[in-house]
Design an enzyme around this catalytic site. Structure first.
Site, PDB file in Angstrom:
ATOM      1  CG  HIS A 121      -0.377   0.063   2.521  1.00  0.00           C
ATOM      2  ND1 HIS A 121      -0.108   1.245   3.161  1.00  0.00           N
ATOM      3  CD2 HIS A 121       0.011  -0.909   3.358  1.00  0.00           C
ATOM      4  CE1 HIS A 121       0.405   0.982   4.358  1.00  0.00           C
ATOM      5  NE2 HIS A 121       0.496  -0.315   4.503  1.00  0.00           N
ATOM      6  CG  ASP A 123      -2.529   4.255   2.679  1.00  0.00           C
ATOM      7  OD1 ASP A 123      -2.102   3.158   2.250  1.00  0.00           O
ATOM      8  OD2 ASP A 123      -3.372   4.328   3.600  1.00  0.00           O
ATOM      9  CD  GLU A 190      -2.914  -1.217   5.601  1.00  0.00           C
ATOM     10  OE1 GLU A 190      -2.968  -2.235   6.310  1.00  0.00           O
ATOM     11  OE2 GLU A 190      -2.432  -0.150   6.023  1.00  0.00           O
ATOM     12  CD  GLU A 191      -1.238   2.476   7.583  1.00  0.00           C
ATOM     13  OE1 GLU A 191      -1.896   2.101   8.579  1.00  0.00           O
ATOM     14  OE2 GLU A 191      -0.094   2.049   7.317  1.00  0.00           O
ATOM     15  CG  ASP A 217      -0.837  -7.067   1.884  1.00  0.00           C
ATOM     16  OD1 ASP A 217       0.010  -6.229   1.501  1.00  0.00           O
ATOM     17  OD2 ASP A 217      -1.924  -6.729   2.381  1.00  0.00           O
ATOM     18  CG  HIS A 461       1.410   2.652  12.403  1.00  0.00           C
ATOM     19  ND1 HIS A 461       0.062   2.429  12.523  1.00  0.00           N
ATOM     20  CD2 HIS A 461       1.762   2.218  11.180  1.00  0.00           C
ATOM     21  CE1 HIS A 461      -0.378   1.842  11.405  1.00  0.00           C
ATOM     22  NE2 HIS A 461       0.643   1.721  10.589  1.00  0.00           N
TER      23      HIS A 461
HETATM   24 ZN   LIG Z   1       0.917  -1.308   6.305  1.00  0.00          ZN
END
Ligand SMILES: [Zn+2]
Length: 487
Positions: A121, A123, A190-191, A217, A461
């Site tokens: 992903h 984003d 995705e987030e 993934d 994160h």
């Molecule tokens: Zn991720």
């Protein structure tokens, strides 16, 4: 006295038999590690690292509030992909979904073979403004220093997107032609749940009647010292992921003046509800992915741990109590309960009328969101509290077997590149876009060939997200090898 002696002898015999039983299981606990010859490292495109830096400079942030979505940055990323990977862009079929999610199709020579889907992903999560001073570098400058590349998205998950595209561009430039069709799918939200990206792409694939040989993934990593009891590195391949549910709790009780408080106020009632939820967690359980994890890493462990893992049936109570003692272990054996928002009150001398709270649950496989809601209602046991589901809900994913040829293909590729690691199935406790592909394949795995250790595990994160440059190169090498192995 003689009877006591008999009892003692009987007990002694029972203990000896039990120990013998444990030891027999331990000696029969066979290694599940494959023996694979390593492959030589490939030559990298010298521009690859610069491309990665450029990708990190683009602020493809999935914001908390959709009004803050910056489409300009996502448009920049579209242009970046077109300019940086011209061969993939022109020679592969390239579709976009909801403007910013991408699907590339590389048609194989033998269309009777089921395709493989590699995912990532583009984003990233936001950088919290007030934490910016704690970043050692600008999180969106793509800075390379001391063989480490810094920036939001370095781990999660631009290394996946860029790693795959560098591999594809390299293979296309070498005139490589796959026998099997390959898809590369990159979501842009995705987030925040993947509704516009992964959900839409998966629906498109389903409408085309596509079932995949397997899907890979993000989600698993190479653990460097994060698996307790293991000194060797462990490549963790996610075979399932937990579900996701937030419950919004609310209560409204006539407030009044703080000089004459009633016995119970809205804050008291809400606080009691939260305490009850925390004091009555959902039951612990050794589910299939954890059983498999133990079967794979157990035989590679030092003797004492090996005894315990080899006898997980009779020693399950001991195992569960060990797992329960750490936050990461606890997350593997139960649906976790995390109060994340608590709101009430505006002034120090006014008893507030309402109180609200949000509790986030990560749901263990083999249970469901309905089980969690029933549990919460039973434990709170207070009619005054309203309970509502939060916006994003996801059931636990299905479980993909590690005894498949598809798992073996990924396992083999890992060992060709990292001959020293132990490979193991594993339960992903976070969420990935792969959960939306349940209907596309029975073989959905989650793995990125990057190292996580105690120092960088909280950086994605969080603060100072960073990745070793060698991990970036390993990712490209991994996807090149995986594509070759699949054909
Ligand atoms: Zn991720």
């Amino acid at each position: 006295m003689r009877i006591l002696k008999k009892i003692f002898l009987f007990l002694l015999l029972a203990i000896i038999l039990f120990v013998v039983y444990l030891l027999i299981n331990t000696f029969n606990f066979e290694s599940k590690q494959l023996s694979v010859a390593p492959v030589p490292r490939i030559e990298m495109n010298p521009e690859a690292i610069n491309n990665f830096k450029e990708a990190l400079k683009i602020k493809t942030v999935s914001p908390e509030n959709t009004a803050d979505f910056d489409s300009l940055e996502f448009r920049k990323f579209n242009t970046f992909l077109k300019d940086t990977y011209p061969l993939a862009d022109s020679l592969l079929e390239h579709k976009t979904f909801n403007s910013f999610s991408h699907l590339y199709k590389w048609e194989g020579a033998d269309t009777s073979l089921k395709p493989i889907i590699l995912m990532g992903h583009l984003d990233v999560v936001p950088v919290i403004e007030k934490n910016l001073s704690e970043w050692k570098v600008d999180p969106f400058a793509g800075i390379l220093k001391n063989d480490t590349i810094w920036g939001r998205g370095a781990i999660d998950d631009k290394v996946g997107v860029i790693g795959i595209l560098e591999a594809v561009e390299l293979l296309v430039s070498q005139n490589y032609k796959p026998k099997r069709t390959m898809y590369f799918a990159f979501g842009h939200d995705e987030e925040i749940g993947g509704r516009l990206g992964a959900v839409t792409i998966a629906k498109y694939l389903k409408d085309q009647g596509i079932t995949a040989e397997y899907i890979l993934d993000e989600g698993g990593v190479v653990s460097d010292g994060l698996v307790p009891g293991m000194t060797k590195e462990v490549a963790l391949i996610g075979v399932a992921e937990k579900g996701y549910l937030s419950l919004n709790l609310g209560v409204r009780i006539e407030g009044g003046h703080s000089s004459m408080p009633d016995k119970e106020t809205s804050i008291d009632v809400m606080a009691t509800a939260i305490t009850r939820l925390k004091n009555n967690p959902l039951p612990s359980k050794i589910t299939a992915p954890l059983k498999e994890f133990m079967a794979y890493i157990g035989p590679e462990m030092p003797f004492t741990n090996k005894v315990v893992f080899a006898n997980k049936g009779v020693l399950s109570a001991l195992l569960l109590s060990v797992y329960e003692s750490s936050a990461s272990g606890n997350a593997m054996i139960r649906t976790t309960t995390s109060p994340t928002i608590f709101n009430s009150g505006v002034k120090d001398n006014i008893i507030p009328l309402t109180a609200s709270a949000t509790v986030n649950f990560r749901i263990l496989p083999e249970t469901s969101t309905d089980d969690v809601i029933a549990h919460a209602k039973m434990v709170i046991n207070d009619e005054r509290i309203s309970i509502e589901k939060g916006g994003f809900v996801s059931e636990p994913s299905k479980h993909s077997s590690p005894d498949s040829k598809q798992f073996k293909a990924i396992n083999t590729t890992i060992l060709q590149l990292f001959p020293e690691v132990v490979v193991s199935p594993y339960l992903v406790v976070g969420g990935t876009d792969a959960r939306h592909y349940n209907e596309i394949s029975d073989y959905i795995y989650r793995f990125s060939p990057i190292h996580l250790n105690k120092s960088n595990k909280k950086s994605f994160h969080g603060l100072n997200e960073r990745l070793a440059v060698s991990d970036f190169y390993d990712s490209i090498g991994f996807y090149v090898q995986l594509i070759k192995n699949s054909n």
